[in-house]
Design an enzyme around this catalytic site. Sequence first.
Site: not given
Length: 296
Positions: A54, A98, A121
């Site tokens: 990422k 995460q 997200d």
Amino acid sequence: MTANIIDGKAFASGLRGRIGALVPAFVARAGRAPGLAVVLVGDDPASQVYVRSKHKATVEAGMQSFEHRLPADTSAQALLALVADLNADTCVDGILVQLPLPPHIDDKAVLAAIDPAKDVDGFHVVNAGKLAVGEQALVPCTPLGSLMLLKDVLGDLAGLHAVVIGRSNIVGKPMAQLLLQQSCTVTIAHSRTRDLPAIVRLADIVVAAVGRAEMVRGDWIKQGATVIDVGINRVPANEPGQTRLVGDVAYDECTQVAGAITPVPGGVGPMTIACLLRNTLVAAHHRAGLAAPVGL
Ligand code: NDP
């Protein structure tokens, strides 16, 4: 019949290129680059790989990447304090924590603490609710990427019967919402579904998001159906001590029947990071009071 193999890697690369090309115009108008903050707690090896990828993709797109690596014994309070700082940081447009988090931290509380406007997200209940009622939302990256591939292959999805296998908040449920928005007839299957093969045989579109290696067999697939394999499962390879990645779909069998199919790896996986960059660019525009670019 041999299926058209959907090249998610090439599609994602094109999308990342289009996003990168839009960044200079944002910088010119906002006076800064879009910023993505990624928070990793602990040292889970798979999560470390994801976070590295990422970071690399964010920098390649011309965006600012802020990485926060915290030890596994970080307290929930310390993590929530970091999220509050990132919420307040005007250079940060997107915040990604995460998952999975260590077991002593309540992931729901952490996700709820993220400013919904920075929730790239798309896991915050505000964004999940907006998606459900058809309002503009930040949409979870994996289903969004899967939908992009489907539209690229099939064009208009209206009236098609889509069977989504899996009902997680991260993939299955938002995928079903997105397909419903496209006027598909949507069936959501899960571990308690009876006679799954018979249901899948009705589908024009099959999205498998289960986490069980090669569960969907070739004789479950209707001739010509489009199959999106979200699953990522590590299984033993032929060479001793080696492993390989497979999806939730028995690929060799299904390619004989499907009209189009995503491979694993190289299908949905690359779309997830591309859509994370897309969501960051969109969030940056909204936060700067600019209209988000169309066609992304
Ligand atoms: P979850 O474990 O959260 O959800 C799995 C779903 O599958 C559940 O809804 C479960 O049903 C259902 N299920 C389990 N067993 C069966 C069965 N025998 N028949 C029918 N349904 C079943 O997984 P995720 O949604 O997070 O992920 C799914 C897969 O996608 C995983 O392989 C994951 O690694 C992969 N993934 C890939 C990403 C990518 O970038 N390509 C991103 C995210 C995930 P129930 O609700 O009843 O328990």
